[in-house]
Design an enzyme around this catalytic site. Structure first.
Site, PDB file in Angstrom:
ATOM      1  N   GLY A  89       3.699   3.510   5.320  1.00 35.60           N
ATOM      2  CA  GLY A  89       4.765   3.092   6.227  1.00 35.60           C
ATOM      3  C   GLY A  89       5.368   1.746   5.919  1.00 35.60           C
ATOM      4  O   GLY A  89       6.172   1.230   6.690  1.00 35.60           O
ATOM      5  N   LEU A  90       4.998   1.136   4.776  1.00 31.17           N
ATOM      6  CA  LEU A  90       5.558  -0.181   4.445  1.00 31.17           C
ATOM      7  C   LEU A  90       6.632  -0.103   3.362  1.00 31.17           C
ATOM      8  O   LEU A  90       7.046  -1.123   2.816  1.00 31.17           O
ATOM      9  CB  LEU A  90       4.441  -1.157   4.022  1.00 31.17           C
ATOM     10  CG  LEU A  90       3.455  -1.565   5.127  1.00 31.17           C
ATOM     11  CD1 LEU A  90       2.491  -2.613   4.605  1.00 31.17           C
ATOM     12  CD2 LEU A  90       4.182  -2.112   6.353  1.00 31.17           C
ATOM     13  N   GLY A  91       7.072   1.103   3.052  1.00 31.32           N
ATOM     14  CA  GLY A  91       8.234   1.248   2.167  1.00 31.32           C
ATOM     15  C   GLY A  91       7.938   1.086   0.687  1.00 31.32           C
ATOM     16  O   GLY A  91       8.817   0.675  -0.075  1.00 31.32           O
ATOM     17  N   SER A  92       6.720   1.438   0.241  1.00 29.36           N
ATOM     18  CA  SER A  92       6.375   1.197  -1.162  1.00 29.36           C
ATOM     19  C   SER A  92       7.289   1.962  -2.120  1.00 29.36           C
ATOM     20  O   SER A  92       7.723   1.412  -3.134  1.00 29.36           O
ATOM     21  CB  SER A  92       4.909   1.527  -1.433  1.00 29.36           C
ATOM     22  OG  SER A  92       4.715   2.910  -1.474  1.00 29.36           O
ATOM     23  N   ASP A 115      14.980   2.780   4.801  1.00 26.50           N
ATOM     24  CA  ASP A 115      14.061   2.047   3.923  1.00 26.50           C
ATOM     25  C   ASP A 115      14.817   1.397   2.761  1.00 26.50           C
ATOM     26  O   ASP A 115      14.667   0.198   2.495  1.00 26.50           O
ATOM     27  CB  ASP A 115      12.995   2.987   3.355  1.00 26.50           C
ATOM     28  CG  ASP A 115      11.834   3.190   4.301  1.00 26.50           C
ATOM     29  OD1 ASP A 115      12.010   2.932   5.502  1.00 26.50           O
ATOM     30  OD2 ASP A 115      10.759   3.616   3.849  1.00 26.50           O
ATOM     31  N   PRO A 125       0.828  -1.207   0.000  1.00 25.72           N
ATOM     32  CA  PRO A 125       0.000   0.000   0.000  1.00 25.72           C
ATOM     33  C   PRO A 125       0.865   1.262   0.000  1.00 25.72           C
ATOM     34  O   PRO A 125       1.923   1.306   0.637  1.00 25.72           O
ATOM     35  CB  PRO A 125      -0.821  -0.115   1.286  1.00 25.72           C
ATOM     36  CG  PRO A 125      -0.347  -1.316   2.014  1.00 25.72           C
ATOM     37  CD  PRO A 125       0.611  -2.072   1.161  1.00 25.72           C
ATOM     38  N   ALA A 177      10.438   3.006  -1.767  1.00 23.58           N
ATOM     39  CA  ALA A 177      11.787   2.431  -1.841  1.00 23.58           C
ATOM     40  C   ALA A 177      11.745   1.079  -2.557  1.00 23.58           C
ATOM     41  O   ALA A 177      12.652   0.740  -3.325  1.00 23.58           O
ATOM     42  CB  ALA A 177      12.368   2.264  -0.441  1.00 23.58           C
ATOM     43  N   ALA A 178      10.680   0.305  -2.335  1.00 25.53           N
ATOM     44  CA  ALA A 178      10.604  -1.021  -2.960  1.00 25.53           C
ATOM     45  C   ALA A 178      10.457  -0.906  -4.478  1.00 25.53           C
ATOM     46  O   ALA A 178      11.084  -1.657  -5.232  1.00 25.53           O
ATOM     47  CB  ALA A 178       9.448  -1.820  -2.369  1.00 25.53           C
TER      48      ALA A 178
HETATM   49  O1  PMV Z   1       6.942   5.829   6.492  1.00 24.17           O
HETATM   50  P1  PMV Z   1       8.096   4.995   6.072  1.00 24.17           P
HETATM   51  O2  PMV Z   1       7.846   3.565   6.084  1.00 24.17           O
HETATM   52  O3  PMV Z   1       8.673   5.428   4.782  1.00 24.17           O
HETATM   53  O4  PMV Z   1       9.235   5.137   7.198  1.00 24.17           O
HETATM   54  C1  PMV Z   1       9.793   6.363   7.497  1.00 24.17           C
HETATM   55  C2  PMV Z   1      10.760   6.222   8.633  1.00 24.17           C
HETATM   56  C3  PMV Z   1      11.183   7.544   9.211  1.00 24.17           C
HETATM   57  O5  PMV Z   1      12.100   7.259  10.252  1.00 24.17           O
HETATM   58  C4  PMV Z   1       9.987   8.296   9.790  1.00 24.17           C
HETATM   59  C5  PMV Z   1      11.843   8.427   8.183  1.00 24.17           C
HETATM   60  C6  PMV Z   1      13.209   7.953   7.726  1.00 24.17           C
HETATM   61  O6  PMV Z   1      13.632   8.397   6.663  1.00 24.17           O
HETATM   62  O7  PMV Z   1      13.870   7.187   8.426  1.00 24.17           O
END
Ligand code: PMV
Length: 316
Positions: free
Chosen positions: A105-108, A152, A101, A110-111
């Protein structure tokens, strides 16, 4: 020429999100149940340089040349061409899909970047090594995150649990070997929350009152170090309390939300030994630590409390 395919997993941050942007350690792990996929198909009959991009999940069906230069897909493809000193790509169709999704927050982001960097560099006949994949994905992450820590792109590139510290000159990356598997239940609030917003809001708050935020970042750093030790020692039962403590501080720095709080409480009441938000917060996903025998029960409790979807995953 056969199509070139590469995939990359999603990820969760177990400990230390946000504090990691300020030089404290964080721990993240891949989530293999969701993934991004890039497929590159040569188009021998099209003119050299013509690159057709399809990303049905975001309703994209365009020629690369017509994408804005700062679009993540455009930036990703061009970074590989620059890496190899090429001015144009062989004609091809790039198809990007993802079951991760978006903005949750699951890194979409970067993936997608990692899968595309892998597939496209392999298509050019020169697969990039992990170090370069991660470094180039980091550059793309800046679009999504503003000031990303790099965690990520690192965890998704290496597809292993990592202990990560963002340093001014270089990052410390330790791939963690997990001696006793850790079962997590992931619950999605269904509230999209762009990470750049959460990171930017906290940065403003920190800039205006560093004395309040620095000790809170320190405490998150200590919690992460204790968690690292517990994972390495094979004592996952210690992680629940540490997750709860981490969540408490994440609430204090303002990145939780009513929906996240509701799912965190429901997971604990449903049998999880600890729970916290994961990633940027203010929406997106949370994680709960559960013994394998109660994971389904925790997932049910999350659904009843409004989770739009749950994933049970094992970190090993
Ligand atoms: O929201 P995500 O899964 O992309 O994670 C971000 C993590 C943070 O620590 C909030 C930001 C970062 O760049 O580390």
């Amino acid at each position: 020429m056969p199509a070139m395919t590469a995939t990359a997993p999603g990820k969760v941050i177990l400990f230390g999100e946000h504090a990691v942007v300020y030089g404290r350690p964080a721990i993240a792990a891949p989530v293999n149940q969701v993934q991004a996929r890039a497929v590159i198909q040569a188009e021998p009959r099209a003119v050299a340089g013509s690159v057709h991009v399809q990303a049905p999940d975001i309703h994209l069906d365009v020629m690369l040349a017509d994408l804005p230069g700062d679009h993540p897909i455009s930036l990703t493809v061009r970074s590989v061409l620059v890496e190899y000193g090429l001015t144009r790509s062989p004609a091809c169709t790039i198809r990007v899909t993802s079951t991760i999704p978006i903005a949750s927050g699951l890194g979409s982001g970067a993936a997608v970047a990692v899968a595309l960097l892998r597939a496209f560099s392999a298509f050019l006949g020169q697969p990039l090594p992990n170090e370069r994949i991660s470094a180039l994905a980091f550059e793309v992450e800046k679009i999504h995150h503003g000031t990303p820590s790099g965690i990520d792109n690192t965890v998704i590139t290496y597809a292993m649990p990592v202990y990560f510290v963002h340093g001014p000159a270089r990052n410390t990356i330790e791939l963690i070997s997990v001696s006793v598997p850790i079962t997590l239940v992931i619950g999605d609030t269904g509230v999209p929350s762009p990470t750049a917003q959460a990171v930017g809001d906290l940065r403003h708050a920190w800039q205006s009152d560093p004395k309040r935020y620095e000790p809170l970042f320190d405490r998150m750093g200590w919690i992460t170090q204790m968690a690292r030790q517990a994972i390495v020692d094979g004592r996952p039962e210690l992680l629940g309390d540490l997750m709860n403590q981490n969540q408490d501080i994440l609430s204090q720095v303002g990145v939780s939300s009513p929906e996240l709080d509701r799912l965190v409480s429901a997971a604990r009441a449903g049998g999880a030994s600890g729970a916290k938000l994961s990633g940027g917060g203010k929406g997106g996903n949370m994680i709960a630590l559960a013994l394998p025998a109660v994971a389904t029960q925790v997932a049910r409790a999350l659904k009843e409390a409004g989770a739009v979807r749950t994933i049970i995953t094992t970190i090993k």
